[in-house]
Design a protein around this motif. Structure first.
Motif, PDB file in Angstrom:
ATOM      1  N   SER A   1       0.874  -1.163   0.000  1.00 37.55           N
ATOM      2  CA  SER A   1       0.000   0.000   0.000  1.00 37.55           C
ATOM      3  C   SER A   1       0.915   1.218   0.000  1.00 37.55           C
ATOM      4  CB  SER A   1      -0.885  -0.007   1.255  1.00 37.55           C
ATOM      5  OG  SER A   1      -1.494   1.245   1.467  1.00 37.55           O
ATOM      6  N   ASN A   2       0.433   2.357  -0.433  1.00 39.01           N
ATOM      7  CA  ASN A   2       1.265   3.565  -0.471  1.00 39.01           C
ATOM      8  C   ASN A   2       1.136   4.447   0.758  1.00 39.01           C
ATOM      9  OD1 ASN A   2       2.456   3.056  -2.946  1.00 39.01           O
ATOM     10  ND2 ASN A   2       0.837   4.063  -4.083  1.00 39.01           N
ATOM     11  N   PHE A   3       0.180   4.174   1.625  1.00 40.14           N
ATOM     12  CA  PHE A   3      -0.132   5.063   2.747  1.00 40.14           C
ATOM     13  C   PHE A   3       0.837   4.810   3.904  1.00 40.14           C
ATOM     14  CE2 PHE A   3      -4.066   7.143   4.774  1.00 40.14           C
ATOM     15  CZ  PHE A   3      -3.276   7.850   5.654  1.00 40.14           C
ATOM     16  N   VAL A   4       1.863   5.654   4.036  1.00 43.66           N
ATOM     17  CA  VAL A   4       2.859   5.519   5.095  1.00 43.66           C
ATOM     18  C   VAL A   4       2.320   6.166   6.363  1.00 43.66           C
ATOM     19  CG1 VAL A   4       5.189   6.124   5.831  1.00 43.66           C
ATOM     20  CG2 VAL A   4       4.766   5.462   3.457  1.00 43.66           C
ATOM     21  N   ASP A   5       2.171   5.363   7.411  1.00 43.92           N
ATOM     22  CA  ASP A   5       1.679   5.847   8.700  1.00 43.92           C
ATOM     23  C   ASP A   5       2.793   6.147   9.686  1.00 43.92           C
ATOM     24  OD1 ASP A   5      -1.095   5.987   8.445  1.00 43.92           O
ATOM     25  OD2 ASP A   5      -1.364   3.877   8.891  1.00 43.92           O
ATOM     26  N   ALA A   6       3.929   5.459   9.598  1.00 48.45           N
ATOM     27  CA  ALA A   6       4.967   5.611  10.607  1.00 48.45           C
ATOM     28  C   ALA A   6       6.345   5.369  10.007  1.00 48.45           C
ATOM     29  CB  ALA A   6       4.723   4.614  11.747  1.00 48.45           C
ATOM     30  N   LEU A   7       7.322   6.101  10.531  1.00 45.01           N
ATOM     31  CA  LEU A   7       8.717   5.941  10.118  1.00 45.01           C
ATOM     32  C   LEU A   7       9.601   5.981  11.356  1.00 45.01           C
ATOM     33  CD1 LEU A   7       9.016   8.507   7.183  1.00 45.01           C
ATOM     34  CD2 LEU A   7       9.089   6.034   6.976  1.00 45.01           C
ATOM     35  N   ILE A   8      10.637   5.158  11.365  1.00 43.27           N
ATOM     36  CA  ILE A   8      11.644   5.239  12.421  1.00 43.27           C
ATOM     37  C   ILE A   8      12.957   4.713  11.859  1.00 43.27           C
ATOM     38  CG2 ILE A   8      11.164   2.976  13.406  1.00 43.27           C
ATOM     39  CD1 ILE A   8      11.667   4.216  16.179  1.00 43.27           C
ATOM     40  N   LYS A   9      14.042   5.346  12.260  1.00 41.97           N
ATOM     41  CA  LYS A   9      15.376   4.861  11.923  1.00 41.97           C
ATOM     42  C   LYS A   9      15.941   4.232  13.187  1.00 41.97           C
ATOM     43  CE  LYS A   9      19.787   6.340  10.035  1.00 41.97           C
ATOM     44  NZ  LYS A   9      20.565   7.514   9.584  1.00 41.97           N
ATOM     45  N   ASP A  10      16.377   2.967  13.098  1.00 46.21           N
ATOM     46  CA  ASP A  10      16.895   2.286  14.282  1.00 46.21           C
ATOM     47  C   ASP A  10      18.384   2.567  14.479  1.00 46.21           C
ATOM     48  OD1 ASP A  10      18.363   0.481  12.679  1.00 46.21           O
ATOM     49  OD2 ASP A  10      16.848  -1.096  12.827  1.00 46.21           O
ATOM     50  N   ARG A  11      18.941   2.040  15.547  1.00 48.65           N
ATOM     51  CA  ARG A  11      20.336   2.293  15.906  1.00 48.65           C
ATOM     52  C   ARG A  11      21.320   1.745  14.877  1.00 48.65           C
ATOM     53  NH1 ARG A  11      18.273   0.563  21.286  1.00 48.65           N
ATOM     54  NH2 ARG A  11      17.903   2.500  22.404  1.00 48.65           N
ATOM     55  N   GLN A  12      20.898   0.752  14.112  1.00 47.56           N
ATOM     56  CA  GLN A  12      21.760   0.178  13.080  1.00 47.56           C
ATOM     57  C   GLN A  12      21.645   0.919  11.742  1.00 47.56           C
ATOM     58  OE1 GLN A  12      19.662  -1.967  14.985  1.00 47.56           O
ATOM     59  NE2 GLN A  12      21.381  -2.228  16.383  1.00 47.56           N
ATOM     60  N   GLY A  13      20.783   1.923  11.676  1.00 50.81           N
ATOM     61  CA  GLY A  13      20.619   2.703  10.460  1.00 50.81           C
ATOM     62  C   GLY A  13      19.544   2.195   9.523  1.00 50.81           C
ATOM     63  N   ASN A  14      18.778   1.171   9.940  1.00 41.78           N
ATOM     64  CA  ASN A  14      17.668   0.678   9.128  1.00 41.78           C
ATOM     65  C   ASN A  14      16.491   1.631   9.224  1.00 41.78           C
ATOM     66  OD1 ASN A  14      18.820  -1.999   8.475  1.00 41.78           O
ATOM     67  ND2 ASN A  14      18.654  -2.299  10.684  1.00 41.78           N
TER      68      ASN A  14
ATOM     69  N   TRP B 290      12.521   1.791   9.153  1.00 43.16           N
ATOM     70  CA  TRP B 290      11.317   0.969   9.279  1.00 43.16           C
ATOM     71  C   TRP B 290      10.124   1.820   8.873  1.00 43.16           C
ATOM     72  CZ3 TRP B 290      11.532  -4.157  10.651  1.00 43.16           C
ATOM     73  CH2 TRP B 290      12.759  -4.608  11.141  1.00 43.16           C
ATOM     74  N   ILE B 291       9.262   1.259   8.024  1.00 41.51           N
ATOM     75  CA  ILE B 291       8.133   1.994   7.451  1.00 41.51           C
ATOM     76  C   ILE B 291       6.856   1.243   7.776  1.00 41.51           C
ATOM     77  CG2 ILE B 291       7.174   2.946   5.319  1.00 41.51           C
ATOM     78  CD1 ILE B 291      10.382   2.087   4.458  1.00 41.51           C
ATOM     79  N   GLY B 292       5.981   1.871   8.541  1.00 37.35           N
ATOM     80  CA  GLY B 292       4.676   1.299   8.845  1.00 37.35           C
ATOM     81  C   GLY B 292       3.690   1.699   7.766  1.00 37.35           C
ATOM     82  N   ILE B 293       3.076   0.714   7.148  1.00 39.43           N
ATOM     83  CA  ILE B 293       2.183   0.941   6.012  1.00 39.43           C
ATOM     84  C   ILE B 293       0.745   0.616   6.426  1.00 39.43           C
ATOM     85  CG2 ILE B 293       1.689   0.327   3.618  1.00 39.43           C
ATOM     86  CD1 ILE B 293       4.433   1.498   3.795  1.00 39.43           C
ATOM     87  N   ASP B 294      -0.163   1.534   6.186  1.00 44.05           N
ATOM     88  CA  ASP B 294      -1.584   1.321   6.483  1.00 44.05           C
ATOM     89  C   ASP B 294      -2.130   0.256   5.548  1.00 44.05           C
ATOM     90  OD1 ASP B 294      -4.196   1.503   7.319  1.00 44.05           O
ATOM     91  OD2 ASP B 294      -4.503   3.537   6.626  1.00 44.05           O
ATOM     92  N   GLY B 295      -2.458  -0.917   6.094  1.00 42.27           N
ATOM     93  CA  GLY B 295      -2.979  -2.012   5.291  1.00 42.27           C
ATOM     94  C   GLY B 295      -1.919  -2.781   4.532  1.00 42.27           C
ATOM     95  N   GLY B 296      -0.645  -2.424   4.731  1.00 47.58           N
ATOM     96  CA  GLY B 296       0.421  -3.064   3.974  1.00 47.58           C
ATOM     97  C   GLY B 296       1.530  -3.648   4.814  1.00 47.58           C
ATOM     98  N   GLY B 297       1.326  -3.739   6.122  1.00 46.51           N
ATOM     99  CA  GLY B 297       2.324  -4.345   6.984  1.00 46.51           C
ATOM    100  C   GLY B 297       3.477  -3.418   7.303  1.00 46.51           C
ATOM    101  N   LEU B 298       4.655  -3.997   7.368  1.00 44.88           N
ATOM    102  CA  LEU B 298       5.865  -3.295   7.776  1.00 44.88           C
ATOM    103  C   LEU B 298       6.937  -3.506   6.718  1.00 44.88           C
ATOM    104  CD1 LEU B 298       7.239  -1.802  10.198  1.00 44.88           C
ATOM    105  CD2 LEU B 298       7.901  -4.059  11.030  1.00 44.88           C
TER     106      LEU B 298
ATOM    107  N   VAL C  55       0.112  -0.906  10.388  1.00 46.68           N
ATOM    108  CA  VAL C  55       1.168  -0.499  11.309  1.00 46.68           C
ATOM    109  C   VAL C  55       1.127   1.021  11.392  1.00 46.68           C
ATOM    110  CG1 VAL C  55       3.636  -0.540  11.788  1.00 46.68           C
ATOM    111  CG2 VAL C  55       2.541  -2.522  10.714  1.00 46.68           C
ATOM    112  N   MET C  56       0.627   1.514  12.518  1.00 50.45           N
ATOM    113  CA  MET C  56       0.369   2.952  12.648  1.00 50.45           C
ATOM    114  C   MET C  56       1.397   3.686  13.499  1.00 50.45           C
ATOM    115  SD  MET C  56      -3.734   2.817  12.688  1.00 50.45           S
ATOM    116  CE  MET C  56      -3.857   4.474  12.121  1.00 50.45           C
ATOM    117  N   CYS C  57       2.221   2.957  14.259  1.00 49.36           N
ATOM    118  CA  CYS C  57       3.283   3.596  15.021  1.00 49.36           C
ATOM    119  C   CYS C  57       4.416   2.612  15.236  1.00 49.36           C
ATOM    120  CB  CYS C  57       2.769   4.157  16.340  1.00 49.36           C
ATOM    121  SG  CYS C  57       2.158   2.917  17.470  1.00 49.36           S
ATOM    122  N   LEU C  58       5.607   3.143  15.454  1.00 51.48           N
ATOM    123  CA  LEU C  58       6.791   2.315  15.645  1.00 51.48           C
ATOM    124  C   LEU C  58       7.593   2.870  16.816  1.00 51.48           C
ATOM    125  CD1 LEU C  58       7.833   2.121  11.895  1.00 51.48           C
ATOM    126  CD2 LEU C  58       6.907   0.247  13.244  1.00 51.48           C
TER     127      LEU C  58
END
Length: 78
Positions: free
Chosen positions: A28-41, A43-51, A73-76
């Protein structure tokens, strides 16, 4: 930036868009959440599209089949 039309990267000069047309891991194209982890990855939470995880220039998709409780996935939080 996460938008209703996918993920957009700005390198200071150009914008690059990632969506379900050019990135098959985006279910899905609807991005609900974004986070950059300590390793530099990224993570993109997608509404109706998982992670989706971006590591380097590669994307990986995670869904209920991988253990998520929902495809929304609405928050990370790290």
């Amino acid at each position: 930036m996460g938008t209703f039309e996918g993920l957009v990267r700005f390198d200071g000069v150009n914008f690059t868009a990632f969506d379900n047309v050019n990135t098959p891991e985006f279910k899905s194209n609807f991005v609900d959440a974004l986070i950059k982890d300590r390793q530099g990855n990224l993570w993109i939470g997608i509404d109706g599209g998982g992670l989706v995880r971006r590591t380097g220039n590669r994307f990986f998709h995670y869904s209920k089949a991988d253990g998520l409780l929902s495809e929304d996935v609405m928050c990370l939080l790290e």
